[in-house]
Design a protein around this motif. Sequence first.
Motif, PDB file in Angstrom:
ATOM      1  N   GLU A 154     -15.581  16.709  21.078  1.00  0.00           N
ATOM      2  CA  GLU A 154     -15.148  17.920  20.382  1.00  0.00           C
ATOM      3  C   GLU A 154     -14.150  18.702  21.227  1.00  0.00           C
ATOM      4  O   GLU A 154     -13.134  19.195  20.717  1.00  0.00           O
ATOM      5  N   LEU A 155     -14.410  18.799  22.521  1.00  0.00           N
ATOM      6  CA  LEU A 155     -13.460  19.474  23.416  1.00  0.00           C
ATOM      7  C   LEU A 155     -12.125  18.736  23.448  1.00  0.00           C
ATOM      8  O   LEU A 155     -11.056  19.356  23.432  1.00  0.00           O
ATOM      9  N   ALA A 156     -12.178  17.402  23.493  1.00  0.00           N
ATOM     10  CA  ALA A 156     -10.945  16.612  23.540  1.00  0.00           C
ATOM     11  C   ALA A 156     -10.104  16.838  22.294  1.00  0.00           C
ATOM     12  O   ALA A 156      -8.870  16.873  22.363  1.00  0.00           O
ATOM     13  N   ASN A 157     -10.755  17.024  21.160  1.00  0.00           N
ATOM     14  CA  ASN A 157     -10.021  17.207  19.901  1.00  0.00           C
ATOM     15  C   ASN A 157      -9.437  18.605  19.756  1.00  0.00           C
ATOM     16  O   ASN A 157      -8.637  18.847  18.848  1.00  0.00           O
ATOM     17  N   GLN A 158      -9.804  19.508  20.632  1.00  0.00           N
ATOM     18  CA  GLN A 158      -9.213  20.843  20.614  1.00  0.00           C
ATOM     19  C   GLN A 158      -7.928  20.915  21.433  1.00  0.00           C
ATOM     20  O   GLN A 158      -7.194  21.893  21.366  1.00  0.00           O
ATOM     21  N   ILE A 159      -7.649  19.854  22.180  1.00  0.00           N
ATOM     22  CA  ILE A 159      -6.525  19.876  23.121  1.00  0.00           C
ATOM     23  C   ILE A 159      -5.193  19.619  22.436  1.00  0.00           C
ATOM     24  O   ILE A 159      -4.176  20.233  22.771  1.00  0.00           O
ATOM     25  N   ASP A 160      -5.163  18.719  21.448  1.00  0.00           N
ATOM     26  CA  ASP A 160      -3.918  18.381  20.758  1.00  0.00           C
ATOM     27  C   ASP A 160      -4.145  18.445  19.251  1.00  0.00           C
ATOM     28  O   ASP A 160      -4.384  17.421  18.605  1.00  0.00           O
ATOM     29  N   PRO A 161      -4.064  19.639  18.660  1.00  0.00           N
ATOM     30  CA  PRO A 161      -4.328  19.776  17.223  1.00  0.00           C
ATOM     31  C   PRO A 161      -3.320  19.041  16.349  1.00  0.00           C
ATOM     32  O   PRO A 161      -3.620  18.722  15.202  1.00  0.00           O
ATOM     33  N   VAL A 162      -2.118  18.773  16.863  1.00  0.00           N
ATOM     34  CA  VAL A 162      -1.109  18.078  16.058  1.00  0.00           C
ATOM     35  C   VAL A 162      -1.551  16.649  15.770  1.00  0.00           C
ATOM     36  O   VAL A 162      -1.500  16.179  14.629  1.00  0.00           O
ATOM     37  N   ILE A 163      -1.996  15.936  16.802  1.00  0.00           N
ATOM     38  CA  ILE A 163      -2.458  14.562  16.592  1.00  0.00           C
ATOM     39  C   ILE A 163      -3.684  14.545  15.687  1.00  0.00           C
ATOM     40  O   ILE A 163      -3.814  13.683  14.809  1.00  0.00           O
ATOM     41  N   VAL A 164      -4.578  15.499  15.877  1.00  0.00           N
ATOM     42  CA  VAL A 164      -5.765  15.586  15.027  1.00  0.00           C
ATOM     43  C   VAL A 164      -5.361  15.846  13.576  1.00  0.00           C
ATOM     44  O   VAL A 164      -5.929  15.267  12.637  1.00  0.00           O
ATOM     45  N   LYS A 165      -4.337  16.686  13.392  1.00  0.00           N
ATOM     46  CA  LYS A 165      -3.845  16.988  12.040  1.00  0.00           C
ATOM     47  C   LYS A 165      -3.386  15.733  11.320  1.00  0.00           C
ATOM     48  O   LYS A 165      -3.568  15.586  10.101  1.00  0.00           O
ATOM     49  N   PHE A 166      -2.809  14.793  12.056  1.00  0.00           N
ATOM     50  CA  PHE A 166      -2.306  13.563  11.457  1.00  0.00           C
ATOM     51  C   PHE A 166      -3.343  12.445  11.441  1.00  0.00           C
ATOM     52  O   PHE A 166      -3.020  11.291  11.170  1.00  0.00           O
ATOM     53  N   GLY A 167      -4.589  12.788  11.759  1.00  0.00           N
ATOM     54  CA  GLY A 167      -5.667  11.810  11.645  1.00  0.00           C
ATOM     55  C   GLY A 167      -6.083  11.151  12.935  1.00  0.00           C
ATOM     56  O   GLY A 167      -6.931  10.250  12.923  1.00  0.00           O
ATOM     57  N   GLY A 168      -5.492  11.543  14.052  1.00  0.00           N
ATOM     58  CA  GLY A 168      -5.849  10.949  15.332  1.00  0.00           C
ATOM     59  C   GLY A 168      -6.866  11.781  16.086  1.00  0.00           C
ATOM     60  O   GLY A 168      -7.540  12.636  15.519  1.00  0.00           O
ATOM     61  N   GLY A 169      -6.978  11.520  17.380  1.00  0.00           N
ATOM     62  CA  GLY A 169      -7.885  12.289  18.223  1.00  0.00           C
ATOM     63  C   GLY A 169      -8.903  11.420  18.923  1.00  0.00           C
ATOM     64  O   GLY A 169      -8.858  10.185  18.861  1.00  0.00           O
ATOM     65  N   ALA A 170      -9.841  12.063  19.613  1.00  0.00           N
ATOM     66  CA  ALA A 170     -10.864  11.360  20.384  1.00  0.00           C
ATOM     67  C   ALA A 170     -11.807  10.602  19.454  1.00  0.00           C
ATOM     68  O   ALA A 170     -12.256  11.134  18.446  1.00  0.00           O
TER      69      ALA A 170
END
Length: 271
Positions: A154-170
């Motif tokens: 969860e902490l890792a996914n707060q670091i780069d919201p742009v990648i998470v927005k496009f479906g990526g992340g930890a």
Amino acid sequence: MIDSADRTSRLPGFYDKSLRERAATIAEWAGLAAEQIAALDGTGGLSPDQADHMIENVVGTHALPLGVATNFLINGREVLVPMAIEEPSVVAGASFMAKLARAPSASLQGSTNGGGFFAHATEPQMIGQMQILDTADPASARLALLENKARILELANQIDPVIVKFGGGARDLEVRVISESAIGPFLVAHLIYDTRDAMGANAVNTACESLAPTIEQITGGRVHLRILSNLADRRLARARCAIAPASLAFGEFTGENVRDRIIEAWAFAAA
């Protein structure tokens, strides 16, 4: 722009056209706007002043020819493949093999068409490595990290919201105990990170850097190295095609002879 139903990457005589004619053909094929067409000539590229702000000790810039490989049919889609390369024969060789891969052939497992290339890719997951030293008990520290996996992700996914927005992340956290090494036992934590279309070095390195204090707090150890791994075995692309042996024949060599020599060369590379 050419209608998609009529569009084909087979462009007979493309090689014999002038540079200006080839650019015009590509512009019509892809439906390029005027500013996109202008970008092809390279005059609007990277300036020395811009380059001077990108890396150290800049003395100029370097350009490469931009070519287009034709004849590609990939997953049933007509594709022109841009290639920025200085080596002769690569674009022509790729175009020729793409032509062979799509050629009709009655000998391809009963099919009447080679069908081009068929490709697929796994999820674009990269590995971030964190070396954890000076823990009192590496095995217990490993379990503590796994117990806190959800929190760390969860902490890792707060670091780069742009990648998470496009479906990526930890995606996952794996922890290994290195029992024997030149410096004694230590832990390695692997952050499995979906980087989407990005290569991912900046995103993964930043995530590992940002997680280090939390990792140290959980394990009581010291995070030393924190970096993207060059091992990309979770991010694989595969492609296949079928070519009839008869298509490989040339000169005094039969298609079967060429096929067998290709297999022999592959065996050398595989070994």
